[in-house]
Design an enzyme around this catalytic site. Structure first.
Site, mmCIF file in Angstrom:
data_model
loop_
_atom_site.group_PDB
_atom_site.id
_atom_site.type_symbol
_atom_site.label_atom_id
_atom_site.label_comp_id
_atom_site.label_asym_id
_atom_site.label_seq_id
_atom_site.Cartn_x
_atom_site.Cartn_y
_atom_site.Cartn_z
ATOM 1 N N ILE A 43 0.868 -1.182 0.000
ATOM 2 C CA ILE A 43 0.000 0.000 0.000
ATOM 3 C C ILE A 43 0.900 1.225 0.000
ATOM 4 O O ILE A 43 1.619 1.480 0.971
ATOM 5 C CB ILE A 43 -0.937 -0.016 1.231
ATOM 6 C CG1 ILE A 43 -1.792 -1.292 1.215
ATOM 7 C CG2 ILE A 43 -1.820 1.247 1.230
ATOM 8 C CD1 ILE A 43 -2.641 -1.510 2.457
ATOM 9 N N GLU A 55 4.251 -7.988 2.770
ATOM 10 C CA GLU A 55 4.556 -8.954 3.836
ATOM 11 C C GLU A 55 4.194 -8.387 5.207
ATOM 12 O O GLU A 55 3.628 -9.067 6.059
ATOM 13 C CB GLU A 55 6.054 -9.305 3.852
ATOM 14 C CG GLU A 55 6.593 -9.887 2.568
ATOM 15 C CD GLU A 55 7.172 -8.847 1.645
ATOM 16 O OE1 GLU A 55 6.507 -7.827 1.371
ATOM 17 O OE2 GLU A 55 8.310 -9.046 1.182
ATOM 18 N N CYS A 87 11.191 -6.094 5.900
ATOM 19 C CA CYS A 87 10.258 -7.223 6.042
ATOM 20 C C CYS A 87 10.976 -8.443 6.622
ATOM 21 O O CYS A 87 10.397 -9.177 7.427
ATOM 22 C CB CYS A 87 9.609 -7.556 4.703
ATOM 23 S SG CYS A 87 8.409 -6.304 4.209
HETATM 24 N N1 THU Z 1 7.539 -4.027 -1.679
HETATM 25 C C1 THU Z 1 6.855 -5.024 -1.012
HETATM 26 O O1 THU Z 1 5.630 -5.006 -0.927
HETATM 27 N N2 THU Z 1 7.593 -6.012 -0.440
HETATM 28 C C2 THU Z 1 8.960 -6.094 -0.463
HETATM 29 O O2 THU Z 1 9.535 -6.983 0.165
HETATM 30 C C3 THU Z 1 9.726 -5.127 -1.261
HETATM 31 C C4 THU Z 1 8.971 -3.986 -1.818
HETATM 32 C C5 THU Z 1 6.771 -2.953 -2.294
HETATM 33 C C6 THU Z 1 6.984 -1.596 -1.690
HETATM 34 C C7 THU Z 1 6.603 -0.692 -2.844
HETATM 35 O O3 THU Z 1 5.208 -0.487 -2.812
HETATM 36 C C8 THU Z 1 6.942 -1.486 -4.085
HETATM 37 O O4 THU Z 1 7.112 -2.825 -3.652
HETATM 38 C C9 THU Z 1 8.191 -1.026 -4.805
HETATM 39 O O5 THU Z 1 9.260 -0.958 -3.962
#
Ligand code: THU
Length: 125
Positions: A43, A55, A87
């Site tokens: 988000i 995550e 994460c």
């Molecule tokens: N992002 C995740 O949801 N999980 C991760 O482990 C790495 C990055 C998301 C954050 C952001 O919204 C997008 O990926 C680009 O970095």
């Protein structure tokens, strides 16, 4: 639950991602020891650092719903990315060396890795 099925839940969550700044939707699905699946998606915010990863959305949401014991975490992205450093720390702290399934859109292969292998020498050991 097999990895493929948990990845299916993560793919469903990926559809809900709010990723208009990065155009990089991420889906997560956390399997609790009771067999409940808690989903998460990234988000993003206009105030960029306020963004939360899929995550952590899944883990924080599960904890807020009273779940504290987890079996597995599935993650899906367009390129098969592994969890970011922040994460990894949260996964390490709030799970018991959980198994993580790493999936990729348009690729059937699912990698399996334990958090302890992704975060050697963790803070807070
Ligand atoms: N992002 C995740 O949801 N999980 C991760 O482990 C790495 C990055 C998301 C954050 C952001 O919204 C997008 O990926 C680009 O970095």
């Amino acid at each position: 639950m097999n990895p493929k099925k948990l990845i299916t839940y993560a793919k469903n969550a990926q559809n809900y991602a709010k990723a208009k700044y990065s155009n990089y939707p991420v889906g997560a699905a956390l399997l609790t020891k009771d067999g409940v699946v808690v989903k998460g998606c990234n988000i993003e915010s206009k105030a960029y650092p306020t963004t939360l990863c899929a995550e952590r959305v899944a883990i924080f949401s599960a904890i807020a719903q009273g779940f504290n014991n987890f079996k597995a975490l599935a993650l899906i992205t367009n390129d098969g990315a592994f969890p970011c450093g922040s994460c990894r720390q949260i996964i390490y702290e709030y799970t018991d060396n959980i198994l993580i399934y790493i999936g990729q859109n348009n690729d059937k292969k699912i990698l399996e890795v334990h958090i302890n292998d992704l975060l050697p020498n963790p803070f807070g050991k």
